[in-house]
Each structure stands twice: as C-alpha cells, then as structure tokens.
Design a protein around this motif. Structure first.
Motif, mmCIF file in Angstrom:
data_model
loop_
_atom_site.group_PDB
_atom_site.id
_atom_site.type_symbol
_atom_site.label_atom_id
_atom_site.label_comp_id
_atom_site.label_asym_id
_atom_site.label_seq_id
_atom_site.Cartn_x
_atom_site.Cartn_y
_atom_site.Cartn_z
ATOM 1 N N ARG A 1 -1.641 -4.032 7.647
ATOM 2 C CA ARG A 1 -2.878 -3.229 6.513
ATOM 3 C C ARG A 1 -1.744 -2.982 4.836
ATOM 4 O O ARG A 1 -2.919 -2.833 4.076
ATOM 5 N N SER A 2 -1.136 -4.118 4.941
ATOM 6 C CA SER A 2 -0.217 -3.662 3.790
ATOM 7 C C SER A 2 0.276 -2.704 3.290
ATOM 8 O O SER A 2 0.397 -1.962 1.865
ATOM 9 N N LEU A 3 0.208 -1.905 4.491
ATOM 10 C CA LEU A 3 0.711 -0.075 3.622
ATOM 11 C C LEU A 3 1.789 -0.064 3.135
ATOM 12 O O LEU A 3 1.658 1.059 1.661
ATOM 13 N N PRO A 4 2.922 -0.413 3.165
ATOM 14 C CA PRO A 4 4.171 -0.783 2.759
ATOM 15 C C PRO A 4 3.999 -0.663 1.161
ATOM 16 O O PRO A 4 4.108 -0.480 0.616
ATOM 17 N N HIS A 5 3.685 -2.266 0.978
ATOM 18 C CA HIS A 5 2.858 -2.139 -0.161
ATOM 19 C C HIS A 5 2.239 -0.751 -1.122
ATOM 20 O O HIS A 5 2.325 -0.292 -2.117
ATOM 21 N N LEU A 6 1.152 -0.466 -0.141
ATOM 22 C CA LEU A 6 0.516 0.090 -0.500
ATOM 23 C C LEU A 6 1.223 1.108 -1.422
ATOM 24 O O LEU A 6 1.088 2.213 -3.130
ATOM 25 N N LEU A 7 2.253 1.887 -0.981
ATOM 26 C CA LEU A 7 2.921 2.906 -0.824
ATOM 27 C C LEU A 7 3.857 3.709 -1.939
ATOM 28 O O LEU A 7 4.484 3.807 -3.021
ATOM 29 N N GLU A 8 4.313 1.445 -2.131
ATOM 30 C CA GLU A 8 5.254 1.275 -3.198
ATOM 31 C C GLU A 8 4.533 1.562 -5.021
ATOM 32 O O GLU A 8 5.338 1.528 -5.384
ATOM 33 N N ALA A 9 2.656 0.544 -4.757
ATOM 34 C CA ALA A 9 2.109 0.841 -5.670
ATOM 35 C C ALA A 9 2.587 2.039 -5.851
ATOM 36 O O ALA A 9 2.510 2.689 -7.401
ATOM 37 N N PHE A 10 2.200 4.060 -4.599
ATOM 38 C CA PHE A 10 1.776 4.555 -5.253
ATOM 39 C C PHE A 10 3.097 5.359 -5.705
ATOM 40 O O PHE A 10 2.959 6.503 -7.322
ATOM 41 N N ALA A 11 4.294 4.838 -5.306
ATOM 42 C CA ALA A 11 5.767 5.570 -5.889
ATOM 43 C C ALA A 11 5.902 5.221 -7.111
ATOM 44 O O ALA A 11 5.621 5.772 -8.099
ATOM 45 N N LEU A 12 5.277 4.285 -7.321
ATOM 46 C CA LEU A 12 5.267 3.239 -8.939
ATOM 47 C C LEU A 12 4.207 4.798 -9.424
ATOM 48 O O LEU A 12 4.449 4.964 -11.150
ATOM 49 N N PHE A 13 2.988 4.666 -9.671
ATOM 50 C CA PHE A 13 1.673 5.028 -9.961
ATOM 51 C C PHE A 13 2.910 6.713 -10.555
ATOM 52 O O PHE A 13 2.556 7.465 -11.346
ATOM 53 N N LYS A 14 3.785 7.203 -10.005
ATOM 54 C CA LYS A 14 4.044 8.790 -9.410
ATOM 55 C C LYS A 14 5.247 8.492 -10.454
ATOM 56 O O LYS A 14 5.595 9.955 -11.809
ATOM 57 N N ALA A 15 6.149 7.887 -10.338
ATOM 58 C CA ALA A 15 7.309 7.334 -11.149
ATOM 59 C C ALA A 15 6.664 7.341 -12.985
ATOM 60 O O ALA A 15 7.622 7.565 -13.508
ATOM 61 N N LYS A 16 5.832 6.278 -13.189
ATOM 62 C CA LYS A 16 5.421 6.447 -14.503
ATOM 63 C C LYS A 16 3.946 7.044 -15.090
ATOM 64 O O LYS A 16 4.048 6.731 -16.293
ATOM 65 N N THR A 17 3.549 8.089 -13.856
ATOM 66 C CA THR A 17 2.082 8.846 -14.642
ATOM 67 C C THR A 17 3.006 9.960 -14.773
ATOM 68 O O THR A 17 3.160 10.173 -13.663
#
Length: 188
Positions: free
Chosen positions: A36-52
C-alpha cells in the motif's frame, strides 16, 4: 463486457455536525504494508513535518498483517509523536474519522479500485491519490491526483491540501457528487 463497481457501505456519509480534528490530521485507511506504499507515505509525512510548521498528525487505520515495524520506521523518520496508529476500527468509528480528518491520502500503486477512497468521498473527505487509470475512474477526477509514487510529490500534495481551504471544499463537493455513482444496488 461490463465493469461492475463496488460501493461504500451506507454508514459512510457526511455527518452534519462533524468537527475537524484538533490538531488537524491526514488519514490513511488500509492494510499497513509496503504494497500500500505506506513507507512512501511516512517519508512524505516526514518531509511535511520537517519543512512546514503545520500541526498535522497522520492517522493510520488498518490491520498490520505483515508486522511492519511502524515504531522503528517512524522513530527513524523522527515523526513518531505525530503518528496515531488506530489499528482496526468499526465502520461507525471510521466514518467519524473520515468526517473529522482534513484529507485522505492513498498512495497505493497497485489498486485499480479502492473502497477506502470511495468511503472517504462518500463522507465528503478530500482525497489525495495517485494518478492511475483506476483512481481516475473511481474518483471521477475529484481528487488531488499525484503523478507518480514519490514522497516529494505526496508531500507537496499534503501541503496544498493543508493550506488551501478552497481546494479542500471543491474536492469535498466533487467527491460527494462522485460517490453518488456507486451503490450496492447498482453493483448487484
């Protein structure tokens, strides 16, 4: 040959007095797995938290049959405090989550159809998903479509969803209209 679509259960609908979560959150529903590509989603959310500076959390709903090490992954990405793993929830609880989330994210590549995407739209929740033929068909284009599975593109879609109330409202209304195309009566 005729395509027969599944449909969300009638419990999935917009609730008249629903209140958005505080802090706001994105929602993922499905098996907790790499497929379900969950690791990719978690990476995207990590970017979201780091950059916003947005206070959002990410709620994960679903069984973890392959024992994906969520704690280890989220600790490594430094997002563990912002992840809420719900496990299995009843349909009524899930509808409440659909109604209180700010956006639904489905990063799966392999699905030609997705009941959680249909459920989210039936509840009026704006959807982010990949731009595949199956997702275009079941959302009727009423979703924020990401061109390919890429954490940066998912992150950018989450930022747009978080920051653009007009976009959320348009996707919510279009998703509700799209959801009316599916019913178990039509399926049978």
């Amino acid at each position: 040959t005729r395509v027969t679509f599944l449909a969300p259960a009638s419990v999935f609908r917009r609730l008249p007095n629903a209140v958005q979560g505080d802090p706001p959150f994105f929602l993922f529903v499905g098996k907790i797995s790499g497929r379900r590509s969950l690791p990719h989603l978690l990476e995207a959310f990590a970017l979201f938290k780091a950059k916003t500076t947005h206070p959002h959390r990410l709620y994960l709903v679903g069984l973890n049959p392959h024992n994906l090490e969520l704690g280890k992954i989220t600790e490594g990405l430094r997002i563990a405090p912002h992840i809420h793993y719900c496990g299995y929830v009843s349909d009524e609880e899930l509808n409440g989550l659909y109604n209180s989330a700010q956006g639904f994210v489905m990063p799966a590549v392999y699905e030609s159809s997705s009941l959680p995407v249909m459920e989210a739209q039936a509840a009026g929740l704006p959807v982010i998903c990949l731009n595949t033929s199956g997702m275009r068909e079941i959302t009727d284009g009423a979703a924020l479509l990401v061109e390919r599975l890429d954490p940066t593109l998912l992150f950018e879609a989450m930022v747009r969803m978080a920051e653009d109330a007009g976009l959320r409202e348009r996707l919510s209304m279009a998703g509700l209209a799209s959801a009316t195309r599916f019913s178990w009566e039509r399926c049978s």
